[in-house]
Design an enzyme around this catalytic site. Structure first.
Site, PDB file in Angstrom:
ATOM      1  N   TRP A 289       0.844  -1.201   0.000  1.00  0.00           N
ATOM      2  CA  TRP A 289       0.000   0.000   0.000  1.00  0.00           C
ATOM      3  C   TRP A 289       0.879   1.251   0.000  1.00  0.00           C
ATOM      4  O   TRP A 289       0.731   2.141  -0.852  1.00  0.00           O
ATOM      5  CB  TRP A 289      -0.914  -0.021   1.216  1.00  0.00           C
ATOM      6  CG  TRP A 289      -1.910   1.120   1.270  1.00  0.00           C
ATOM      7  CD1 TRP A 289      -2.313   1.903   0.240  1.00  0.00           C
ATOM      8  CD2 TRP A 289      -2.626   1.575   2.429  1.00  0.00           C
ATOM      9  NE1 TRP A 289      -3.249   2.833   0.679  1.00  0.00           N
ATOM     10  CE2 TRP A 289      -3.454   2.646   2.009  1.00  0.00           C
ATOM     11  CE3 TRP A 289      -2.662   1.172   3.759  1.00  0.00           C
ATOM     12  CZ2 TRP A 289      -4.293   3.324   2.898  1.00  0.00           C
ATOM     13  CZ3 TRP A 289      -3.506   1.848   4.647  1.00  0.00           C
ATOM     14  CH2 TRP A 289      -4.311   2.909   4.212  1.00  0.00           C
TER      15      TRP A 289
ATOM     16  N   ASP B 142       1.604  -8.548  -1.474  1.00  0.00           N
ATOM     17  CA  ASP B 142       0.199  -8.155  -1.469  1.00  0.00           C
ATOM     18  C   ASP B 142       0.043  -6.769  -2.082  1.00  0.00           C
ATOM     19  O   ASP B 142       0.764  -5.830  -1.724  1.00  0.00           O
ATOM     20  CB  ASP B 142      -0.314  -8.137  -0.028  1.00  0.00           C
ATOM     21  CG  ASP B 142      -1.710  -7.546   0.085  1.00  0.00           C
ATOM     22  OD1 ASP B 142      -2.683  -8.307  -0.013  1.00  0.00           O
ATOM     23  OD2 ASP B 142      -1.823  -6.311   0.270  1.00  0.00           O
TER      24      ASP B 142
ATOM     25  N   TYR C 186      -4.784   0.778  -4.212  1.00  0.00           N
ATOM     26  CA  TYR C 186      -3.579   1.413  -3.688  1.00  0.00           C
ATOM     27  C   TYR C 186      -3.025   2.363  -4.739  1.00  0.00           C
ATOM     28  O   TYR C 186      -2.309   1.962  -5.661  1.00  0.00           O
ATOM     29  CB  TYR C 186      -2.533   0.365  -3.304  1.00  0.00           C
ATOM     30  CG  TYR C 186      -2.981  -0.613  -2.239  1.00  0.00           C
ATOM     31  CD1 TYR C 186      -4.066  -0.329  -1.407  1.00  0.00           C
ATOM     32  CD2 TYR C 186      -2.328  -1.826  -2.066  1.00  0.00           C
ATOM     33  CE1 TYR C 186      -4.478  -1.222  -0.439  1.00  0.00           C
ATOM     34  CE2 TYR C 186      -2.731  -2.726  -1.087  1.00  0.00           C
ATOM     35  CZ  TYR C 186      -3.815  -2.426  -0.287  1.00  0.00           C
ATOM     36  OH  TYR C 186      -4.217  -3.317   0.675  1.00  0.00           O
TER      37      TYR C 186
ATOM     38  N   TYR D 270      -3.022  -7.638   8.806  1.00  0.00           N
ATOM     39  CA  TYR D 270      -2.430  -6.424   8.248  1.00  0.00           C
ATOM     40  C   TYR D 270      -2.394  -5.346   9.330  1.00  0.00           C
ATOM     41  O   TYR D 270      -3.073  -5.430  10.343  1.00  0.00           O
ATOM     42  CB  TYR D 270      -3.148  -5.957   6.980  1.00  0.00           C
ATOM     43  CG  TYR D 270      -4.533  -5.367   7.132  1.00  0.00           C
ATOM     44  CD1 TYR D 270      -4.712  -4.029   7.469  1.00  0.00           C
ATOM     45  CD2 TYR D 270      -5.663  -6.126   6.865  1.00  0.00           C
ATOM     46  CE1 TYR D 270      -5.976  -3.474   7.571  1.00  0.00           C
ATOM     47  CE2 TYR D 270      -6.939  -5.583   6.972  1.00  0.00           C
ATOM     48  CZ  TYR D 270      -7.088  -4.249   7.318  1.00  0.00           C
ATOM     49  OH  TYR D 270      -8.348  -3.701   7.422  1.00  0.00           O
TER      50      TYR D 270
END
Length: 323
Positions: free
Chosen positions: A18, A51, A56, A213
């Site tokens: 992210w 991931d 994002y 997360y």
């Protein structure tokens, strides 16, 4: 560890991208070259799980991941997601900068999304395809319809495993009722243990891998946030519970109180925070939001920290006293 029908073993610590995607949520900080270097360093550090998500920075994170893994696709297990769109209708989710993100898990939307994700990632398949957020009115797509679409994608070979993020225990059972669910991504740290009540036990009882997360609460549990820090409006940290000033001070007091454990285990603050999560159950995997190779190398050290039951319990009891 093994996840679903993925052929290779998956590392218990994965790399979340992210922040690497940059953009308005991270104050416009340019992390792309460092991010590419971090992704490329991951396999040598024992990390093969990466991931990402279209949401994002509006696809930029996926593009960075695709650039980083070019020529080495078989060394990585890729997670990307569906369900957050910015160029199609859906239920309002969030505004990032000047752009609105909407939720939609309608099958037609998922099919459009996967084509774009495969293109950005420059791959012919996604190892784990995950619904990013549950559907909500007025686009309240039944889980049965979403799962049917994901099962079709798996049958076609375009995805290898099915995941869901930010779901509750009832929704997990509904996924399993109508099809398959291999992994659930949930917010989980020693400061945020709500998933321990129903969600995590439901997943573990049904053989669904748990992926945590924000294990470091955006840097607080890595010792990377100073006292008095105030996040800028519109950034990813703004409005988060543990960045409220009184709670931040409490959390930083806790981190300071870990000093005897850092000395005992010869490790860092982040190592302890991640090791605590891994110690809760062998079916838990953790995402590291590292943006530099050295940060990922530090987080991987948590795998070698074997907390005693007594120390893990002490850490929990301290955290439970916080507001």
């Amino acid at each position: 560890m093994r996840i679903g029908d993925i052929a290779q073993d998956v590392s218990r610590i994965g790399l979340g991208t992210w922040a690497i995607g940059g953009g308005p949520a991270f104050g416009g900080v340019d992390t792309e070259q460092q991010g590419i270097a971090t992704i490329q360093a991951a396999p040598s550090l024992g990390v093969n799980l990466v991931d990402t998500a279209p949401g994002y920075n509006f696809g930029r994170s996926e593009e960075i991941v695709g650039e980083a893994i070019a020529g080495h696709r078989d060394e990585y297990v890729l997670i990307t997601k569906c369900g957050l769109v910015w160029d199609a209708p859906g239920a309002f989710f969030n505004r990032v900068g000047d752009t609105v993100l909407n939720r939609s898990l309608e099958p037609d939307s998922i099919l459009r999304e996967i084509d774009r994700s495969l293109e950005r990632l420059d791959t012919d398949h996604i190892d784990i395809y995950m619904a990013h957020w549950p559907a909500i009115p007025p686009y309240n797509t039944p889980i049965a319809d979403t799962v049917a679409c994901l099962m079709d994608l798996k049958a076609s070979g375009r995805i290898r495993a099915i995941g869901a993020a930010n779901v509750n225990a009832e929704q997990v059972l509904e996924y399993l009722r109508y099809g398959q669910l291999d992994i659930v991504q949930m917010r989980y740290s020693i400061l945020d243990r709500a998933v321990e009540q129903e969600l995590m036990p439901t997943c573990i009882a049904n053989g669904v891998t748990v992926q945590a997360y924000s294990p470091l609460e955006m840097g607080i549990l890595a010792g990377a946030v100073p006292r008095g820090y105030q996040p800028e409006p519109g950034t990813a940290r703004y409005g988060k519970k543990w960045f409220e000033q009184a709670r931040l001070e409490q959390a930083l007091d806790m981190v300071e109180a870990w000093e005897p454990l850092r000395n005992k285990y010869n490790c860092g603050t982040a190592d302890l925070a991640i090791a605590w999560i891994l110690a809760q159950n062998p079916h838990i995997t953790v995402l590291s939001g590292s943006t530099k190779p050295e940060e990922l190398a530090q987080n991987v050290r948590a795998l070698s920290v074997e907390l005693t039951d007594e120390d893990a319990t002490w850490m929990r009891e301290y955290a439970e006293q916080l507001g």
